[in-house]
Scaffold this motif. Sequence first.
Motif, PDB file in Angstrom:
ATOM      1  N   CYS A 180      -9.559   9.441  -2.572  1.00  0.00           N
ATOM      2  CA  CYS A 180      -8.351   9.383  -1.827  1.00  0.00           C
ATOM      3  C   CYS A 180      -8.753   9.694  -0.294  1.00  0.00           C
ATOM      4  CB  CYS A 180      -7.420  10.554  -2.528  1.00  0.00           C
ATOM      5  SG  CYS A 180      -5.884  10.407  -1.582  1.00  0.00           S
ATOM      6  N   HIS A 224      -7.991   5.113  -5.165  1.00  0.00           N
ATOM      7  CA  HIS A 224      -8.217   4.399  -6.235  1.00  0.00           C
ATOM      8  C   HIS A 224      -9.386   4.996  -6.952  1.00  0.00           C
ATOM      9  CE1 HIS A 224     -10.478   2.097  -3.102  1.00  0.00           C
ATOM     10  NE2 HIS A 224     -11.668   2.199  -3.944  1.00  0.00           N
ATOM     11  N   ASP A 264       7.337   3.387  -0.892  1.00  0.00           N
ATOM     12  CA  ASP A 264       6.535   3.626   0.186  1.00  0.00           C
ATOM     13  C   ASP A 264       6.464   2.066   1.013  1.00  0.00           C
ATOM     14  OD1 ASP A 264       5.604   5.488  -1.701  1.00  0.00           O
ATOM     15  OD2 ASP A 264       4.060   5.956  -0.336  1.00  0.00           O
ATOM     16  N   VAL A 265       6.228   1.077   0.248  1.00  0.00           N
ATOM     17  CA  VAL A 265       6.114  -0.303   0.752  1.00  0.00           C
ATOM     18  C   VAL A 265       7.517  -0.461   1.575  1.00  0.00           C
ATOM     19  CG1 VAL A 265       6.039  -2.585   0.308  1.00  0.00           C
ATOM     20  CG2 VAL A 265       4.575  -1.239  -0.689  1.00  0.00           C
ATOM     21  N   CYS A 299       3.832   2.660  -5.444  1.00  0.00           N
ATOM     22  CA  CYS A 299       3.991   2.827  -4.132  1.00  0.00           C
ATOM     23  C   CYS A 299       5.062   1.858  -3.840  1.00  0.00           C
ATOM     24  CB  CYS A 299       2.530   2.012  -3.476  1.00  0.00           C
ATOM     25  SG  CYS A 299       1.402   3.387  -4.002  1.00  0.00           S
ATOM     26  N   HIS A 359      -4.212   0.864   1.515  1.00  0.00           N
ATOM     27  CA  HIS A 359      -2.734   0.819   1.640  1.00  0.00           C
ATOM     28  C   HIS A 359      -2.118   0.654   2.924  1.00  0.00           C
ATOM     29  CE1 HIS A 359      -1.857   2.106  -2.643  1.00  0.00           C
ATOM     30  NE2 HIS A 359      -3.434   2.466  -2.601  1.00  0.00           N
ATOM     31  N   GLU A 365       0.853   0.154   3.697  1.00  0.00           N
ATOM     32  CA  GLU A 365       2.245   0.751   3.812  1.00  0.00           C
ATOM     33  C   GLU A 365       2.029   2.316   4.108  1.00  0.00           C
ATOM     34  OE1 GLU A 365       0.498   0.124   0.906  1.00  0.00           O
ATOM     35  OE2 GLU A 365       0.960   1.443  -0.499  1.00  0.00           O
ATOM     36  N   ARG A 366       0.860   2.698   3.895  1.00  0.00           N
ATOM     37  CA  ARG A 366       0.872   4.110   4.078  1.00  0.00           C
ATOM     38  C   ARG A 366       0.504   4.537   5.549  1.00  0.00           C
ATOM     39  NH1 ARG A 366      -1.928   6.751  -1.120  1.00  0.00           N
ATOM     40  NH2 ARG A 366      -0.680   5.656  -2.850  1.00  0.00           N
ATOM     41  N   PRO A 411       3.065  -3.825  -5.537  1.00  0.00           N
ATOM     42  CA  PRO A 411       2.623  -2.429  -4.818  1.00  0.00           C
ATOM     43  C   PRO A 411       1.540  -1.815  -5.645  1.00  0.00           C
ATOM     44  CG  PRO A 411       4.604  -2.152  -6.019  1.00  0.00           C
ATOM     45  CD  PRO A 411       4.190  -3.829  -6.112  1.00  0.00           C
ATOM     46  N   GLY A 412       1.168  -0.593  -5.141  1.00  0.00           N
ATOM     47  CA  GLY A 412       0.051   0.055  -5.932  1.00  0.00           C
ATOM     48  C   GLY A 412       0.924   1.114  -7.067  1.00  0.00           C
ATOM     49  N   ILE A 458      -1.466  -4.851  -2.954  1.00  0.00           N
ATOM     50  CA  ILE A 458      -2.031  -3.646  -2.479  1.00  0.00           C
ATOM     51  C   ILE A 458      -2.654  -2.836  -3.843  1.00  0.00           C
ATOM     52  CG2 ILE A 458      -1.808  -1.734  -1.252  1.00  0.00           C
ATOM     53  CD1 ILE A 458       0.568  -3.158   0.042  1.00  0.00           C
ATOM     54  N   CYS A 459      -3.931  -2.653  -3.843  1.00  0.00           N
ATOM     55  CA  CYS A 459      -4.196  -1.603  -4.887  1.00  0.00           C
ATOM     56  C   CYS A 459      -4.144  -2.150  -6.435  1.00  0.00           C
ATOM     57  CB  CYS A 459      -3.850  -0.330  -4.492  1.00  0.00           C
ATOM     58  SG  CYS A 459      -4.890   1.219  -5.370  1.00  0.00           S
TER      59      CYS A 459
END
Lengths: 106, 217
Positions: free
Chosen positions: B112, B142, B16-17, B13, B194, B196-197, B48-49, B85-86
């Motif tokens: 999810c 997760h 994404d972040v 991720c 998340h 960032e998503r 990040p994840g 995150i995660c």
Amino acid sequence: MLGLTKEKENPINFLKVSLFKARVFVHLRPSVLDPAGEATRSATKRLGIDGVTQLRIGKSIELEIEAASKEDARLKIELMSDRLLANPVIEDWTLEFKDEQKALTT
Amino acid sequence: MNIGIIVFPGSNCDRDVRWATEGCLGIPTSFLWHETTDLDGFDAIVIPGGFSYGDYLRCGAIARFAPVLNSLISFVDKGGKVLGICNGFQILTELGLLQGALTRNKNLHFICDRANLSIASTKSSWMKNYKKHDFISLPIAHGEGRYQCSHDVLKKLQDDDSVALRYADNPNGSIHDIAGITNKKGNVLGMMPHPERACDEALGHIDGKSILSTLLS
């Protein structure tokens, strides 16, 4: 003569260490839910086996370690178990030595 | 003002972040390889994840020994802000910067989905754009997000007002519906959802934006 020269260069080569075999069992603490264990337990019923009242899944870690003594090996494995192999927040561990292997001189 | 994103083998991720912080919020962001030890010049760090080191042994168990995380401990001691995150949350608990542990989801599923969350505390600056009990919606993804801790730790988290986020409809069996916690000082936040998503309007939800925007405050 050759040995003497070697000893001068690297005396540690002549330290005697032994190889120890051990097994660390890591298991979830009793208070921690084990959903994978529960799912497996439910499969025992489908297999036709009644009476399994508890089934919990852990990990078995087999390792070989060189150390000066069994006590030295134990200390190293205890540190490793506390800090890496198990997470004390959710897991306990136990240590079991297997038969001592041949002494090694490296 | 700069944000650093730690990248482990298996992080997924990280980009994404960066899209969220740099692309959506306009904050300069760099990647930090896990072998670096230099965190000078960064105002905040994000873990990040993903599946660092394949999540071998336990989630985060191997990542916690990465050289960059030694530096992260001093960074946190000096008051630097860190968001996990995660998988980043899992790593922070393994590292001991946050208390408790993340364990296998109660229903064994990898979940999810989108989760409704309530803001449980506004003590730390992370939630400063919200009021207590506000609801937000963020994606979750997760398999091991069930927050677990001893009764003593739970009491301490509550006494310190360190529970930051709770699930409105607990998806994974977390104790006390916990979805995110801070350390006592409030500069470290770990959360399974998340943010960032949920920063880009193209994705339909932007509730994560205000949490990430506080990285620089």
